[in-house]
Design a protein around this motif. Structure first.
Motif, PDB file in Angstrom:
ATOM      1  N   MET B   1       0.832  -1.209   0.000  1.00 34.55           N
ATOM      2  CA  MET B   1       0.000   0.000   0.000  1.00 34.55           C
ATOM      3  C   MET B   1       0.868   1.261   0.000  1.00 34.55           C
ATOM      4  O   MET B   1       1.877   1.305   0.679  1.00 34.55           O
ATOM      5  CB  MET B   1      -0.877  -0.001   1.257  1.00 34.55           C
ATOM      6  N   TYR B   3       0.971   5.436   0.664  1.00 32.77           N
ATOM      7  CA  TYR B   3       0.314   6.581   1.312  1.00 32.77           C
ATOM      8  C   TYR B   3       0.857   7.846   0.658  1.00 32.77           C
ATOM      9  O   TYR B   3       2.078   8.043   0.623  1.00 32.77           O
ATOM     10  CB  TYR B   3       0.633   6.585   2.808  1.00 32.77           C
ATOM     11  N   ARG B   5       0.417  12.155   0.035  1.00 33.73           N
ATOM     12  CA  ARG B   5      -0.187  13.432   0.415  1.00 33.73           C
ATOM     13  C   ARG B   5       0.086  14.415  -0.732  1.00 33.73           C
ATOM     14  O   ARG B   5       1.100  15.096  -0.738  1.00 33.73           O
ATOM     15  CB  ARG B   5       0.478  13.918   1.712  1.00 33.73           C
ATOM     16  N   LEU B  26      -8.357   9.480   2.257  1.00 34.48           N
ATOM     17  CA  LEU B  26      -8.266   9.559   3.707  1.00 34.48           C
ATOM     18  C   LEU B  26      -8.605  10.972   4.155  1.00 34.48           C
ATOM     19  O   LEU B  26      -7.960  11.929   3.753  1.00 34.48           O
ATOM     20  CB  LEU B  26      -6.859   9.189   4.167  1.00 34.48           C
ATOM     21  N   ASP B  48      -4.223  11.123   1.120  1.00 35.37           N
ATOM     22  CA  ASP B  48      -4.570  11.996   2.243  1.00 35.37           C
ATOM     23  C   ASP B  48      -4.751  13.410   1.697  1.00 35.37           C
ATOM     24  O   ASP B  48      -3.844  13.964   1.089  1.00 35.37           O
ATOM     25  CB  ASP B  48      -3.428  11.949   3.269  1.00 35.37           C
ATOM     26  N   LYS B  50      -6.442  16.071   3.555  1.00 32.18           N
ATOM     27  CA  LYS B  50      -6.990  17.054   4.491  1.00 32.18           C
ATOM     28  C   LYS B  50      -6.105  18.277   4.715  1.00 32.18           C
ATOM     29  O   LYS B  50      -6.546  19.251   5.296  1.00 32.18           O
ATOM     30  CB  LYS B  50      -7.377  16.400   5.811  1.00 32.18           C
TER      31      LYS B  50
END
Lengths: 160, 287
Positions: B1, B3, B5, B26, B48, B50
Motif C-alpha cells: 500500500m 500513502y 499526500r 483519507l 490523504d 486534508k
C-alpha cells in the motif's frame, strides 16, 4: 514496502521515526517509540483505550495512520504527569480506586483531561457522554465518573 | 500500500485516476481505517487530502456555509453561526461515534462512505446541501441526495472526490431537526432516522418542507409526499398524521437484528413527526 520518514512532536519532544504506510499511530507509539501507555483494545475505534491528543484534539490513535502525524503535536498518557508528580486526575483515580485491571485507564485519563480543558465543570451527564467512547469492563463506570468530578473540582480550586 | 499526500487537487485527481488497484481517500479515517483493519477493503493507494486548501475550513459564502470535506464534527459544533443556522445538521453530525470519532469524522466522509444509516446524510438532504466534487475536468456541484446510489456506493467517478459541502442561506422563520432511533443512548448506528427542514410564513404556516429518511431504503431518501403533507399546515394533528402516513408508505427497509421491517417503518413515522415538531419550534424561535 516503502518506509515513510515522519517528524513529529510527542509530549513536547521532537521525535522522528520511520513507519510503513499502513502502520497506525498506536503501533508506532507502542512498538517503535516504546510508549506503551496507550493500549490496543479493539483496534477499530470503539473502546478508546488508545486515546491520545493529536494537534489538541482527542483521537483514537488506532484510527490514525502514523504517516498522518507528520508535523503534528501528539500528547500521550506518558506526558500527563510532571516528572514524579502525578496530574490531579491520575492521583484522584488512584485515591478513589477508579480502576481495576487498568487497561482502559490511560485512555480514560487522556479523554477526561481533554474534557476538562473544554469544560472545567462538567455535569455527570456530560462526563458520561464524553466518555462514552471509553469502555471499561471492570468498574461499572461510577467510580470513574466520581473521580473525574472530584479531579475537576480540585483543578477548579487550584486555578483562579 | 502507498500513502500519498498530494500537493494539489489536480495532483490528487490524477493519482486517483491513474491508480489501477483500489484507492481510498483519507480524511478523518474513521471508516477507511476500520475497513482496512477488518479487511473489508485492502487499498493499494491511500490519498490523504486534508492538508489541501479549504479542506478544514468553514467559510461563509453567499449567506450560507461552505464546509471543507475534512472539517470534523467537533469543528461544526464549535461554529456558533453554523449551529444557529443549521442546528439539525450539526446535531446529526454530532451523533456519529464518540468524542474521539468527532475529532476526525467529517460530513463528506459520512456521505462518501455510502451507508444508508449515515446520521448526517438525512439532515444534509433535508437541508438541500450541495456537494462540490473535484475531478479531471475541474469541479462540479452535485446535490448531496444524488451522491449515494446504494449501500457503500456513490456516483463519484474514478479520480473524483469531495472538496466541500455547501449549506445554503437560511430564510427567516426556518428550522431543521434530525432524530434517530438506537436501542441505547450513545455510540450506535441508526436503526432508522428522519431529518426535517422547513420554512414557515408569518402566520406560522409551512411554506417549504423537506423530509429525508435514513436506514429505511438502500440509500437515504427524500420523501416529497411527506413534505406535501405539511405544506400549508400549521403542524396540526391532521398534518402530522399525514406526514407519518406518507413516511411509512415510502419506507422499504431491510429487517435485521437491530430492527424488523415493521418496527423500522412505524418508528420512521414517529421520528418524522417528532423531528417536524422540533424544526417547527426552531422556525418559530427565530421570529
Amino acid at each position: 514496502m516503502k518506509m515513510i520518514p515522519v517528524s513529529t512532536r510527542i509530549n513536547g519532544d521532537e521525535r522522528e521515526f520511520l513507519c510503513a504506510p499502513d502502520e497506525t499511530l498506536l503501533d508506532v507509539l507502542r512498538d517503535r517509540l516504546g510508549l506503551t501507555g496507550s493500549k490496543e483494545g479493539c483496534g477499530t475505534g470503539d473502546c478508546g483505550a488508545c486515546s491520545v491528543m493529536l494537534n489538541g484534539r482527542l483521537v483514537c490513535s488506532c484510527l490514525v495512520l502514523a504517516a498522518e502525524a507528520e508535523g503534528a503535536e501528539v500528547d500521550t498518557i506518558e506526558g500527563m504527569a510532571e516528572g514524579q508528580v502525578l496530574h490531579p486526575m491520575q492521583r484522584v483515580f488512584i485515591e478513589k480506586a477508579a480502576l481495576q485491571c487498568g487497561i482502559c485507564t490511560p485512555g480514560i485519563l487522556v479523554a477526561a483531561k481533554a474534557l476538562l480543558e473544554k469544560n472545567p465543570d462538567p455535569s455527570e451527564t456530560e462526563i458520561r457522554y464524553w466518555l462514552a467512547g471509553n469502555l471499561c469492563r471492570c468498574t461499572g463506570y461510577d467510580k470513574i465518573i466520581r473521580a473525574v468530578q472530584e479531579a475537576a473540582a480540585e483543578i477548579r480550586r487550584l486555578q483562579p | 500500500m502507498k500513502y500519498v499526500r498530494p500537493e494539489s487537487y489536480e495532483a490528487a485527481s490524477a493519482l486517483l485516476g491513474e491508480e489501477t488497484g483500489i484507492a481510498r481517500i483519507l480524511s478523518g479515517g474513521t471508516d477507511v481505517l476500520v475497513q482496512m483493519r477488518s479487511e473489508v477493503v485492502e487499498p493499494s493507494l491511500i490519498v490523504d487530502l486534508k492538508h489541501l486548501d479549504g479542506m478544514r475550513e468553514i467559510v461563509a459564502e453567499d449567506g450560507g456555509f461552505r464546509i471543507g470535506a475534512a472539517v470534523s464534527g467537533a469543528q461544526l459544533a464549535e461554529h456558533e453561526a453554523l449551529c444557529a443556522a443549521w442546528p439539525g445538521v450539526v446535531e446529526a453530525a454530532g451523533l456519529i461515534g464518540s468524542s474521539q470519532i468527532q475529532s476526525r469524522a467529517s460530513l463528506a466522509g459520512n456521505l462518501c462512505n455510502g451507508s444508508p444509516a449515515a446520521d448526517s446524510v438525512p439532515a444534509m438532504v433535508a437541508a438541500d446541501a450541495v456537494a462540490r466534487v473535484f475531478g479531471a475536468e475541474g469541479f462540479r456541484d452535485v446535490p448531496v441526495a444524488e451522491i449515494p446510489v446504494g449501500p457503500g456506493k456513490t456516483n463519484l467517478k474514478k479520480g473524483e472526490f469531495l472538496i466541500s459541502i455547501y449549506l445554503p442561506v437560511r430564510p427567516e422563520r426556518a428550522g431543521d431537526a434530525y432524530l434517530r432511533f438506537i436501542p441505547r443512548t450513545e455510540m450506535d448506528i441508526a436503526v432508522c432516522s428522519a431529518g426535517i427542514n422547513l420554512v414557515t410564513g408569518e402566520e406560522g404556516t409551512c411554506t417549504e418542507v423537506r423530509v429525508a429518511l435514513g436506514a429505511v431504503a438502500p440509500t437515504v431518501i427524500l420523501v416529497e409526499e411527506a413534505a406535501s403533507a405539511l405544506i400549508g399546515s400549521k403542524l396540526d394533528d391532521g398534518a402530522l398524521k399525514g406526514l407519518a402516513a406518507a413516511v411509512e408508505a415510502a419506507c422499504r427497509p431491510i429487517g435485521d437484528k437491530r430492527g424488523t421491517v415493521e418496527f423500522r417503518i412505524k418508528t420512521a413515522g414517529v421520528l418524522a413527526r417528532r423531528a417536524a415538531e422540533i424544526a417547527y419550534q426552531r422556525a418559530g424561535a427565530k421570529q
